[in-house]
Structures are given as C-alpha cells and as structure tokens.
Design a protein around this motif. Structure first.
Motif, PDB file in Angstrom:
ATOM      1  N   GLN A  71       5.655   0.739   2.376  1.00 36.19           N
ATOM      2  CA  GLN A  71       4.713  -0.280   2.836  1.00 36.19           C
ATOM      3  C   GLN A  71       5.403  -1.619   3.049  1.00 36.19           C
ATOM      4  OE1 GLN A  71       0.850  -0.357   0.523  1.00 36.19           O
ATOM      5  NE2 GLN A  71       1.918   1.280  -0.568  1.00 36.19           N
TER       6      GLN A  71
ATOM      7  N   HIS B  31       6.426   4.952  -2.155  1.00 34.36           N
ATOM      8  CA  HIS B  31       5.283   4.669  -1.294  1.00 34.36           C
ATOM      9  C   HIS B  31       5.108   3.172  -1.112  1.00 34.36           C
ATOM     10  CE1 HIS B  31       0.839   4.410  -0.416  1.00 34.36           C
ATOM     11  NE2 HIS B  31       1.178   5.371   0.424  1.00 34.36           N
TER      12      HIS B  31
ATOM     13  N   ILE C 107      -0.603  -4.883  -0.741  1.00 33.11           N
ATOM     14  CA  ILE C 107       0.214  -3.693  -0.960  1.00 33.11           C
ATOM     15  C   ILE C 107      -0.468  -2.828  -2.007  1.00 33.11           C
ATOM     16  CG2 ILE C 107       1.719  -4.513  -2.840  1.00 33.11           C
ATOM     17  CD1 ILE C 107       4.057  -3.355  -0.956  1.00 33.11           C
TER      18      ILE C 107
ATOM     19  N   VAL D 253      -1.821   5.257   3.254  1.00 31.44           N
ATOM     20  CA  VAL D 253      -2.482   4.901   2.002  1.00 31.44           C
ATOM     21  C   VAL D 253      -3.595   5.916   1.792  1.00 31.44           C
ATOM     22  CG1 VAL D 253      -3.851   3.176   0.788  1.00 31.44           C
ATOM     23  CG2 VAL D 253      -1.887   2.469   2.158  1.00 31.44           C
TER      24      VAL D 253
END
Length: 331
Positions: A146, A142, A116, A161
């Motif tokens: 994920q 964000h 991550i 990303v």
C-alpha cells in the motif's frame, strides 16, 4: 446456548481502553487486562514478547506513533473452547484491519501521509478474567505494498484491501447456537484431515470440492494474494504451493475453535516444509522453514465458503536467508 459473553466483553472492554488510550497510557491499558506473565506472539520482526510493558514498548507504541488516528475495523469477532486442550480454555478471536494515517516511518517503511490498512487477526486466551496469551498476526508486506513498495515478485493472485464476510454476520457479539459452532468445527477438521496432508490421490480440484464450495474465496496474504473459485484457487495458489515444497511436516496448532458459522486456528508454527524453488519467484533450498499461520473460515451449509489467511512470509524467507523487510526498506 454456550455463553462466552464474559470473555467477549473482556476483550471488547480491552479494545476500547487500548484504542482510546493516550500514547503514554498504552502500557497501563495493556497491563490492566493481562496476566503478569502475559505472552504475546507476533509476526517477524516481533516474534515472542513477554509482559505488558514490553509488548507496549516494542509493538503498540511504535505502531501508534506511525499510524496516527488509529482505528480498529473488525470484520469477525468470536469466542470458543480450544479443542486441543479438551475444550477447557476459552479463546476470543478478532479479525479485521487497523487503519490509520501513515504519518511516520514504521519498521523502516517510509510514510505516505495517507490512509493505510494493517490486516490483523488475533487469538486471546482468557484465564481467570485476564488475557494470558495473545497470538496477533498481521500482514506487514500488505502494508508495504500500500505504501508503494514491492517486497516480493509479482504475485499469482489479487492484491486488494480485503473485505469481511459476504453475509456481513461475522461480528458475533451475542450468544450463538452451539450446534452451529460444532458443525463449523467439524467442517474445518474434515478439511484439515482431508487436504492437510496432500495425499488424497485425487485431482486437486476434485479434492478441494470435498471441503469447499465451488465459489469459495481465499483471502491470502500479500505475496500470494486473494483468489476466487476452486478452479482459480487451484491455479493461483494451491497448485503452485504444493508444487513449490517438499517434506511438509504434520500440522500442529496451538488453538482451534469455532462459533456459529465461523472458526479458525493458529500454530507457532503450523508446519514446516522445504522449498524446492519457484514459489513466489524464490529459489529452493535444503532447509526446512516454519509457517506461522492463522486461518479463519466461514462455513455455509456443510462446506467452507471463505478463508482469511495470515502467513508470516517475512519469517519464512528470513529462515531461508532472505531478509525481505531489510532488503525492501534498505534498513
């Protein structure tokens, strides 16, 4: 050539010590490089923290516990003088991702056991060979996306990303030509004064073209996303943002600086505005909200080409009475 090598090396040494420290020695690693009254400012739910030990206890130790085998992947590294104190103080800026294995809960977000990325950018103020202040902004939504969560309604631009600069020249470990930094700062200042008040009277795309290349890339935060070209940026962010707010305050920054073809700024907050409804699918209100923002720019020639943006959307919407983090995680 303006020489920021001492300050740059201080931060690189700090990162090496912090990133390789054993769990129990993290507080000492931070303490070694910071002043006694060290000020750390981060996004919600961390906000302002004083002192190395407290910064370690509240932010770094929980993060390192949750994101095991943590690795710093920098895309931009620069230093410069702060224009807001007459170019007296030196700041060092680092931007990229903290990557790890998401092995334990963090902020109520359930782990995935997989890689991550936490988008981050930080400005460090250097005083007498120590870090006196750090503004460390990071994109928690964000990371949530994920991990399979959806903290916001569908966003207008792309979720991904985010990579570093197109020419891969953002890691400025060596000396840079000061004239290039001056050009970058001038381009940023022109954009802020030209676009920052939303009062040019020009059609939006024409207004943007005064400061930006047509193939600009705006690497925005989760909840808004990333967008490419002036036309799509106007459609997918700038237009909806301007339409969704009123009574925007003037811009206030703590630090603005540049080196080489890169530069940026941050505020605490940058500005306030009142949502009129519709932006990010959220309701309007009569209450001003704070926008804590970091902007990092790449200049190409006489215009700006790329912009990495960190906005504390969790803090903004919490001020509007919506606790996105708690609502999404159930904590």
């Amino acid at each position: 050539m303006t020489n920021f090598q001492q300050e740059k090396n201080l931060i690189l040494d700090f990162y090496d010590k912090l990133d390789t420290a054993s769990f129990d020695s993290i507080p000492d690693a931070i303490r070694e490089y910071t002043t006694q009254d060290y000020l750390w400012q981060g996004f919600h739910p961390f906000d302002e923290i004083r002192g190395a030990g407290t910064v370690a206890e509240r932010f770094w130790l929980p993060l390192r516990h949750s994101l095991t085998r943590l690795q710093r992947r920098m895309d931009i590294f620069m230093a410069g003088k702060n224009m807001f104190d007459g170019f007296e103080t030196t700041w060092v800026c680092s931007m990229g991702h903290l990557m790890g294995l998401f092995d334990a809960p963090w902020l109520g977000i359930a782990p995935t056991g997989k890689m991550i990325f936490l988008r981050y950018c930080e400005f460090h103020k250097i005083v007498d060979g120590k870090i006196a202040e750090t503004a460390m902004y990071f994109d928690i939504p964000h990371l949530m996306m994920q991990a399979g969560l959806n903290p916001f309604p569908p966003q207008t631009a792309a979720h991904l990303v985010q990579p570093g600069p197109t020419p891969h020249d953002g890691l400025m470990f060596d000396k840079q030509d000061p004239d290039e930094g001056k050009k970058t700062l001038e381009a940023i200042n022109f954009m802020v004064s030209d676009l920052g008040q939303w009062q040019s009277g020009l059609p939006l795309e024409e207004e943007l073209a005064r400061s930006w290349h047509d193939d600009m890339i705006w690497w925005g935060p989760a909840g808004i996303g990333a967008t490419y070209t002036i036309e799509r940026y106007a459609k997918q962010h700038s237009g909806p943002f301007r339409a969704g707010f009123r009574d925007r305050s003037g811009t206030g920054h703590v630090c603005r600086m540049a080196e080489g073809n890169y530069g940026g700024f941050f505020g605490w907050p940058n500005f306030t505005a009142i949502p009129t409804g519709g932006f990010m699918g959220m309701p309007g209100s009569d209450k001003p909200g704070e926008f804590r923002v970091i902007d990092i720019y790449r200049r190409d020639g006489d215009k700006l080409a790329e912009n990495w943006v960190f906005i504390d959307l969790l803090h903004f919407w919490k001020q509007q009475g919506v606790d996105i983090l708690a609502r999404t995680t159930g904590t």
